[in-house]
Design an enzyme around this catalytic site. Sequence first.
Site, PDB file in Angstrom:
ATOM      1  N   LYS A  13      35.569  10.349  -2.997  1.00  0.00           N
ATOM      2  CA  LYS A  13      34.793  11.347  -3.045  1.00  0.00           C
ATOM      3  C   LYS A  13      33.760  12.137  -3.647  1.00  0.00           C
ATOM      4  O   LYS A  13      32.547  12.288  -3.383  1.00  0.00           O
ATOM      5  CB  LYS A  13      36.037  11.965  -2.346  1.00  0.00           C
ATOM      6  N   ARG A  88      41.736  20.429   3.634  1.00  0.00           N
ATOM      7  CA  ARG A  88      42.598  19.660   3.165  1.00  0.00           C
ATOM      8  C   ARG A  88      44.090  19.482   4.374  1.00  0.00           C
ATOM      9  O   ARG A  88      44.524  18.495   4.293  1.00  0.00           O
ATOM     10  CB  ARG A  88      43.047  19.098   1.814  1.00  0.00           C
ATOM     11  N   ARG A 127      41.284   5.841 -13.850  1.00  0.00           N
ATOM     12  CA  ARG A 127      40.314   6.756 -13.304  1.00  0.00           C
ATOM     13  C   ARG A 127      40.783   7.684 -14.692  1.00  0.00           C
ATOM     14  O   ARG A 127      41.628   8.050 -15.517  1.00  0.00           O
ATOM     15  CB  ARG A 127      40.069   7.856 -12.090  1.00  0.00           C
ATOM     16  N   ARG A 160      44.054  11.427 -15.798  1.00  0.00           N
ATOM     17  CA  ARG A 160      45.266  13.054 -15.163  1.00  0.00           C
ATOM     18  C   ARG A 160      46.121  12.671 -15.171  1.00  0.00           C
ATOM     19  O   ARG A 160      46.547  12.009 -15.118  1.00  0.00           O
ATOM     20  CB  ARG A 160      44.490  13.521 -14.431  1.00  0.00           C
ATOM     21  N   ARG A 171      51.237  11.848  -3.386  1.00  0.00           N
ATOM     22  CA  ARG A 171      49.684  12.227  -3.400  1.00  0.00           C
ATOM     23  C   ARG A 171      49.679  11.744  -1.797  1.00  0.00           C
ATOM     24  O   ARG A 171      49.029  11.501  -1.016  1.00  0.00           O
ATOM     25  CB  ARG A 171      48.797  11.889  -4.141  1.00  0.00           C
TER      26      ARG A 171
HETATM   27  P1  ADP Z   1      38.233  10.735  -5.118  1.00  0.00           P
HETATM   28  O1  ADP Z   1      37.357  12.251  -5.723  1.00  0.00           O
HETATM   29  O2  ADP Z   1      38.013  10.707  -3.874  1.00  0.00           O
HETATM   30  O3  ADP Z   1      39.707  11.576  -5.574  1.00  0.00           O
HETATM   31  P2  ADP Z   1      37.063   9.390  -7.543  1.00  0.00           P
HETATM   32  O4  ADP Z   1      35.284   9.698  -7.117  1.00  0.00           O
HETATM   33  O5  ADP Z   1      36.998  10.082  -8.301  1.00  0.00           O
HETATM   34  O6  ADP Z   1      37.641   9.872  -6.424  1.00  0.00           O
HETATM   35  O7  ADP Z   1      36.933   7.758  -7.575  1.00  0.00           O
HETATM   36  C1  ADP Z   1      38.422   7.301  -8.212  1.00  0.00           C
HETATM   37  C2  ADP Z   1      38.077   6.789  -9.064  1.00  0.00           C
HETATM   38  O8  ADP Z   1      38.425   4.903  -8.080  1.00  0.00           O
HETATM   39  C3  ADP Z   1      37.265   6.793 -10.913  1.00  0.00           C
HETATM   40  O9  ADP Z   1      37.819   6.039 -11.113  1.00  0.00           O
HETATM   41  C4  ADP Z   1      36.105   6.091 -10.175  1.00  0.00           C
HETATM   42  O10 ADP Z   1      35.546   6.157 -11.294  1.00  0.00           O
HETATM   43  C5  ADP Z   1      36.595   5.088  -9.264  1.00  0.00           C
HETATM   44  N1  ADP Z   1      35.346   4.701  -8.022  1.00  0.00           N
HETATM   45  C6  ADP Z   1      35.215   5.650  -7.496  1.00  0.00           C
HETATM   46  N2  ADP Z   1      33.794   4.509  -6.095  1.00  0.00           N
HETATM   47  C7  ADP Z   1      34.427   3.648  -6.756  1.00  0.00           C
HETATM   48  C8  ADP Z   1      33.442   2.501  -5.920  1.00  0.00           C
HETATM   49  N3  ADP Z   1      32.752   2.665  -5.057  1.00  0.00           N
HETATM   50  N4  ADP Z   1      33.931   0.705  -7.110  1.00  0.00           N
HETATM   51  C9  ADP Z   1      35.419   0.998  -7.640  1.00  0.00           C
HETATM   52  N5  ADP Z   1      35.316   2.303  -7.810  1.00  0.00           N
HETATM   53  C10 ADP Z   1      35.504   2.896  -8.181  1.00  0.00           C
HETATM   54  P1  AMP Z   2      41.248  16.889  -6.494  1.00  0.00           P
HETATM   55  O1  AMP Z   2      40.936  16.555  -7.841  1.00  0.00           O
HETATM   56  O2  AMP Z   2      40.187  16.681  -5.290  1.00  0.00           O
HETATM   57  O3  AMP Z   2      42.614  15.075  -6.690  1.00  0.00           O
HETATM   58  O4  AMP Z   2      42.834  17.412  -6.382  1.00  0.00           O
HETATM   59  C1  AMP Z   2      43.383  17.842  -7.595  1.00  0.00           C
HETATM   60  C2  AMP Z   2      45.051  18.143  -6.826  1.00  0.00           C
HETATM   61  O5  AMP Z   2      44.775  19.707  -6.622  1.00  0.00           O
HETATM   62  C3  AMP Z   2      45.177  18.235  -5.092  1.00  0.00           C
HETATM   63  O6  AMP Z   2      46.433  16.964  -5.316  1.00  0.00           O
HETATM   64  C4  AMP Z   2      45.523  19.550  -5.272  1.00  0.00           C
HETATM   65  O7  AMP Z   2      47.241  19.890  -5.405  1.00  0.00           O
HETATM   66  C5  AMP Z   2      44.768  20.612  -5.144  1.00  0.00           C
HETATM   67  N1  AMP Z   2      44.005  20.434  -4.442  1.00  0.00           N
HETATM   68  C6  AMP Z   2      42.860  19.912  -4.741  1.00  0.00           C
HETATM   69  N2  AMP Z   2      42.077  20.835  -3.670  1.00  0.00           N
HETATM   70  C7  AMP Z   2      43.014  21.484  -2.586  1.00  0.00           C
HETATM   71  C8  AMP Z   2      43.042  21.874  -1.318  1.00  0.00           C
HETATM   72  N3  AMP Z   2      41.817  22.049  -0.233  1.00  0.00           N
HETATM   73  N4  AMP Z   2      44.253  22.404  -0.812  1.00  0.00           N
HETATM   74  C9  AMP Z   2      45.506  22.385  -1.919  1.00  0.00           C
HETATM   75  N5  AMP Z   2      45.761  21.613  -2.354  1.00  0.00           N
HETATM   76  C10 AMP Z   2      44.391  20.906  -2.973  1.00  0.00           C
END
Ligand code: ADP
Ligand code: AMP
Length: 213
Positions: A13, A88, A127, A160, A171
Amino acid sequence: MKIIMLGAPGAGKGTQAKMIADKYSVPHISTGDIFRANIKNGTELGMEAKKYMDQGQLVPDELTVKILLDRVANDDCKNGYVLDGFPRTIPQAEVLDEALAKLGDSIDYAIDVDVPDENIVNRMSGRRACVACGATYHIVHIPPKTEGICDRCGKELILRDDDKPETVLNRLKIYHDQTQPLIDFYTAKGILKTVDGTQDMKDVFAAITAILD
Ligand code: ADP
Ligand code: AMP
């Protein structure tokens, strides 16, 4: 253009939201990034949010909704935004809808980046996030030019705390219980679009721009 990114944690995302924000000149708003900035700055909100985030739990709606509504009321959101990680829960989605409806407005698209659970642990354990600018990489799929260093700002990359495998499984469970119902919620509103998130990130982005253009 007002867009919501849906999908499991680690689905991509944030990666796609940053590209959408660049191409369509709208702010990328990540509630996770807002919480992490607060933790880094040692604010009261940050201290409270950290208790939940470290366990892989959701931060309570009362805290989350307020920071999001304050953020989208900013001037830079006049022409739209891309929300990443919010809503969420169904109550969060309802509060957002009500706030927009009061302004005669609504969300245009909810984009579900679909990635099966089997791929998620790999995505998240690989990541790496920049502590300074929030850019994200993947050690195998999207590596930085120099290992451990952010391409964009030259600062250190970290794993992280909540991306460790034991927290990721928690999660994912919370995602299925509390966030996945939003797919039906936005389908019923006729604005849900699903893209295959297992593709290369450029192909995922092409699928998204085909929807938005
Ligand atoms: P989210 O915001 O949904 O938690 P991220 O955008 O941070 O996810 O992506 C999670 C991990 O997957 C990161 O390490 C990112 O670099 C990697 N990633 C994102 N898109 C792709 C893809 N299309 N193919 C492979 N790895 C990806
Ligand atoms: P993210 O960076 O989106 O993966 O979010 C990291 C963490 O922040 C999540 O696992 C939750 O603990 C908290 N968080 C982020 N956005 C929300 C939301 N909309 N509602 C509740 N918790 C959130």
